[in-house]
Design a protein around this motif. Structure first.
Motif, PDB file in Angstrom:
ATOM      1  N   ALA A 168     -11.627  10.478  -1.150  1.00  0.00           N
ATOM      2  CA  ALA A 168     -11.151   9.157  -1.579  1.00  0.00           C
ATOM      3  C   ALA A 168      -9.695   9.139  -2.039  1.00  0.00           C
ATOM      4  O   ALA A 168      -9.012   8.127  -1.880  1.00  0.00           O
ATOM      5  N   ALA A 180      -6.460   6.429  -1.602  1.00  0.00           N
ATOM      6  CA  ALA A 180      -5.990   5.753  -2.814  1.00  0.00           C
ATOM      7  C   ALA A 180      -4.479   5.884  -2.964  1.00  0.00           C
ATOM      8  O   ALA A 180      -3.793   4.916  -3.327  1.00  0.00           O
ATOM      9  N   TRP A 210     -12.216   2.862   1.597  1.00  0.00           N
ATOM     10  CA  TRP A 210     -12.488   2.295   0.278  1.00  0.00           C
ATOM     11  C   TRP A 210     -11.521   2.849  -0.759  1.00  0.00           C
ATOM     12  O   TRP A 210     -11.167   2.155  -1.725  1.00  0.00           O
ATOM     13  N   GLY A 211     -11.071   4.086  -0.575  1.00  0.00           N
ATOM     14  CA  GLY A 211     -10.053   4.637  -1.470  1.00  0.00           C
ATOM     15  C   GLY A 211      -8.753   3.874  -1.355  1.00  0.00           C
ATOM     16  O   GLY A 211      -8.090   3.591  -2.365  1.00  0.00           O
ATOM     17  N   SER A 225      -9.181   0.620  -3.083  1.00  0.00           N
ATOM     18  CA  SER A 225      -9.225   0.858  -4.520  1.00  0.00           C
ATOM     19  C   SER A 225      -7.829   1.140  -5.065  1.00  0.00           C
ATOM     20  O   SER A 225      -7.436   0.628  -6.119  1.00  0.00           O
ATOM     21  N   TRP A 262     -14.197   1.190  -5.191  1.00  0.00           N
ATOM     22  CA  TRP A 262     -14.673   2.545  -5.521  1.00  0.00           C
ATOM     23  C   TRP A 262     -16.192   2.569  -5.626  1.00  0.00           C
ATOM     24  O   TRP A 262     -16.843   3.465  -5.095  1.00  0.00           O
ATOM     25  N   TYR A 305     -18.078   2.556  -2.332  1.00  0.00           N
ATOM     26  CA  TYR A 305     -18.127   3.860  -1.691  1.00  0.00           C
ATOM     27  C   TYR A 305     -19.043   4.840  -2.417  1.00  0.00           C
ATOM     28  O   TYR A 305     -19.854   5.538  -1.784  1.00  0.00           O
ATOM     29  N   THR A 310     -15.793   9.356 -11.411  1.00  0.00           N
ATOM     30  CA  THR A 310     -15.091   8.086 -11.571  1.00  0.00           C
ATOM     31  C   THR A 310     -13.934   8.232 -12.548  1.00  0.00           C
ATOM     32  O   THR A 310     -12.820   7.744 -12.310  1.00  0.00           O
ATOM     33  N   PHE A 370     -11.132  10.261 -10.886  1.00  0.00           N
ATOM     34  CA  PHE A 370     -10.473   9.493  -9.823  1.00  0.00           C
ATOM     35  C   PHE A 370      -9.447   8.526 -10.404  1.00  0.00           C
ATOM     36  O   PHE A 370      -8.276   8.513  -9.991  1.00  0.00           O
TER      37      PHE A 370
END
Length: 248
Positions: A77, A81, A136-137, A140, A154, A157, A172, A175
């Motif tokens: 991810a 991001a 999705w990263g 996010s 996030w 995913y 989480t 990240f």
């Protein structure tokens, strides 16, 4: 930080509390911080004011979850991001304040409606995926850059991965801690970490740190379903107000 009325300071305190509560375990509460502050200041300035509060609040989470994270999930991810942050940085000067306000309102509205209409994500367990993690990263990272609202993509995913609770919380935390530290670079380059914003963040920091402790307590005694329902409706109302503010 602009001159605020008493009502404005109340909203700023609520925003800081939402960040602390999020880092204390009530993760989605932090979504309302920038939308609430955007009612009394530019969403760009609101995001700049909140970032130092997020960064400092992250430290407690990193200590608590220093061994509880899934490196594979992070590795799938984080590249996306970082790209999302880069896209946000590249387009920051091209998007007017009204556009940022609309994006903040739209992100909040989409998440709130999704949470109300589809309260449960797919029950089918998935494995970490480089493709899904990147997509999705990226979303996010971008929404986190714009309004610290990276949690919805996030969750889309990560939730279907069905990680153990502590691993989920720790992954989480790691990240968004990494994302927030990376965001310091473009935020500083764009002037969003101005002395006024840093002083404002320093004034609100004790509220956020106390709220981290409060979040750790509340998550044990308040039914989370009820709490998140109230937060979702609150986010929906604030998001609609921001969209109306631009379109009216």
């Amino acid at each position: 930080m602009p001159e605020l009325t008493i009502g404005g300071w109340i909203l700023a305190v609520i925003a800081a509390m939402s960040v602390g509560l999020a880092k204390g375990g009530l993760a989605m509460v932090g979504l309302i911080s920038v939308p609430i502050l955007s009612l009394v200041m530019s969403p760009v300035q609101a995001a700049g004011l909140m970032l130092p509060i997020y960064v400092v609040s992250d430290l407690g989470g990193l200590i608590a979850f220093r061994r509880n994270f899934d490196l594979r999930v992070l590795s799938t991810a984080l590249p996306g991001a970082i790209a999302g942050i880069g896209i946000g940085w590249a387009g920051a000067q091209a998007v007017p304040v009204e556009g940022v306000t609309l994006i903040v309102g739209a992100v909040g509205l989409i998440f709130a409606l999704n949470a109300l209409i589809r309260p449960h994500l797919s029950a089918q367990r998935r494995q970490p995926s480089r493709l899904r993690g990147t997509v999705w990263g990226l979303l996010s990272g971008y929404t986190s850059f714009v309004s610290h609202a990276g949690a919805p993509p996030w969750q889309v995913y990560v939730q279907p991965l069905r990680l153990p609770a502590m691993i989920y919380a720790g992954t989480t935390t790691w990240f968004f801690a990494i994302v927030n530290w990376i965001k310091l670079i473009p935020y500083a380059a764009l002037g969003q970490l101005s002395p006024a914003n840093l002083w404002g963040a320093a004034a609100l920091m004790p509220v956020a740190l106390l709220s981290v402790w409060a979040g750790l307590r509340l998550v044990r005694i308040i039914p989370q379903k009820l709490f998140y329902t109230l937060i979702t409706w609150g986010l929906l109302a604030v998001s609609l107000r921001l969209i109306w503010q631009v379109l009216a």
